[in-house]
Design a protein around this motif. Structure first.
Motif, PDB file in Angstrom:
ATOM      1  N   GLN A  89       0.811  -1.208   0.000  1.00 27.90           N
ATOM      2  CA  GLN A  89       0.000   0.000   0.000  1.00 27.90           C
ATOM      3  C   GLN A  89       0.855   1.273   0.000  1.00 27.90           C
ATOM      4  OE1 GLN A  89      -3.369   0.283  -0.083  1.00 27.90           O
ATOM      5  NE2 GLN A  89      -3.972  -1.850   0.145  1.00 27.90           N
ATOM      6  N   TYR A 109      -5.109  -3.936  -6.593  1.00 24.95           N
ATOM      7  CA  TYR A 109      -5.720  -4.118  -5.274  1.00 24.95           C
ATOM      8  C   TYR A 109      -7.133  -4.629  -5.493  1.00 24.95           C
ATOM      9  CZ  TYR A 109      -7.549  -2.433  -0.676  1.00 24.95           C
ATOM     10  OH  TYR A 109      -8.135  -2.309   0.564  1.00 24.95           O
ATOM     11  N   ALA A 135      -4.430   4.999  -0.683  1.00 25.74           N
ATOM     12  CA  ALA A 135      -3.948   3.702  -0.218  1.00 25.74           C
ATOM     13  C   ALA A 135      -3.997   3.655   1.312  1.00 25.74           C
ATOM     14  CB  ALA A 135      -2.524   3.462  -0.715  1.00 25.74           C
ATOM     15  N   LYS A 136      -4.138   2.466   1.820  1.00 23.86           N
ATOM     16  CA  LYS A 136      -4.108   2.284   3.270  1.00 23.86           C
ATOM     17  C   LYS A 136      -2.692   2.552   3.788  1.00 23.86           C
ATOM     18  CE  LYS A 136      -7.748  -1.222   3.539  1.00 23.86           C
ATOM     19  NZ  LYS A 136      -8.076  -2.597   3.966  1.00 23.86           N
ATOM     20  N   THR A 159      -3.264  -7.205  -2.294  1.00 24.99           N
ATOM     21  CA  THR A 159      -2.655  -6.554  -3.456  1.00 24.99           C
ATOM     22  C   THR A 159      -1.998  -7.628  -4.313  1.00 24.99           C
ATOM     23  OG1 THR A 159      -0.651  -6.070  -2.185  1.00 24.99           O
ATOM     24  CG2 THR A 159      -2.300  -4.319  -2.359  1.00 24.99           C
TER      25      THR A 159
END
Length: 325
Positions: free
Chosen positions: A8, A64, A121-122, A193
């Motif tokens: 991420q 993702y 993104a995380k 991912t």
């Protein structure tokens, strides 16, 4: 084996790096190289790199799988980048200060617009509810891959949203020396991912498909574990990459117990990539699609249809697979 981490954010190198004023072999027109020193980085040590799981770094584009419109969807990587004015200000600041963390960003004014469906993104830093740029001035993020979006047509070719399946390459469950291409439910890949590889991705380092019959596949991150890695020393890793069959890969990603991901690329060690005869192409591969249960006529040009015609066939290596109408 435990479920491995997802990509991420930008991964740090396992070694402390240094910049050398020599033309890059990785990026055209880049007048410098980023090379690994012999010192293991603090980030790697803090993440307990010695107990991490080493895996092959696959050369493609990051994807993702998460929910969109109430169902599992494939998402493509799209970093939000600064506009020209902000980018010039950021580069001037770096030349004078050398520390990107001290730079002040105006998130609302400094960045190019992104589609409404874009998500950050995380794991990226947040400030007052806003995602913050990384050290390169980019905000990593994702956009959903719609079926008819020409910009992401190669991403779209590996998914079927009607049956919520994806074309995945991984090790055969009963034989680690055998690769397998199969149709995997997208629900099984949720919050993972993956790397999209193939004919039209990153110069096709694995030699898949052809211009007339392009071939693309998804590989879950961490799918190819490295079994015989030497000690974590610069010289030993260099020898492994240069002289070992298993070392014919783009790099290594260590999946640490705390979820942190640490990498080393061949270029960090002054080695070339891409290379002929990659390790991925040294293994046989079998097609296990089992699409009969869907009782559906896939589009004649789709990869799912092509693979259904060669279902259960075995090939001596991945780039021997030739798709035809």
């Amino acid at each position: 084996m435990r479920r491995l981490g997802s990509v991420q954010r930008k991964m740090p190198c396992v070694f402390v790096t240094e910049v050398k004023e020599e033309p890059s072999t990785k990026r055209e027109h880049q007048p410098f190289k980023v090379l690994a020193t012999e010192t293991i980085s603090h980030k790697a040590l803090d993440a307990d790199i010695y107990s991490a799981i080493p895996t092959e770094k696959v050369d493609g584009t990051c994807c993702y799988v998460t929910t969109y419109k109430g169902q599992p969807y494939l998402w493509a990587r799209l970093d939000r980048k600064p506009n020209k004015v902000a980018e010039k200000r950021f580069k001037n600041f770096l030349h004078s200060k050398q520390n990107s963390k001290e730079f002040f960003w105006n998130i609302e004014e400094d960045f190019k617009p992104v589609p409404e469906c874009w998500i950050p993104a995380k794991e990226i830093e947040q400030l007052n509810g806003n995602p913050m740029p990384d050290e390169n001035g980019h905000i990593p993020g994702w956009v959903p891959v719609e079926k008819n979006n020409k910009q992401y047509c190669w991403h779209s070719s590996v998914v079927n949203y009607e049956f919520e399946i994806a074309l995945v390459l991984k090790h055969h469950s009963d034989d680690p020396g055998l690769l397998e291409i199969s149709a995997v439910p997208l629900s099984d890949l949720l919050e993972q991912t993956l790397e999209l590889i193939g004919t039209n991705i990153n110069g096709n380092p694995y030699g898949l498909g052809s211009k007339k019959h392009p071939l693309h596949l998804l590989i879950p991150h961490g799918a190819f574990q490295v079994r015989n890695l030497p000690t974590l020393k610069h010289s030993d890793l260099l020898s492994w990459f240069e002289g070992c069959r298993e070392g014919k890969i783009e790099g290594i990603v260590w999946h640490c117990n705390d979820g942190c991901l640490i990498k080393v690329h061949r270029h960090h060690l002054g080695l070339c990539w891409p290379i002929p005869d990659t390790y991925m192409n040294s293994k046989p591969v079998i097609i296990n699609m089992n699409l009969n249960k869907y009782e559906y006529a896939f589009d004649a040009k789709s990869l799912f249809n092509h693979f259904s015609k060669i279902d259960h066939q075995k090939f001596s290596r991945l780039n021997d697979i030739i798709l035809s109408v």
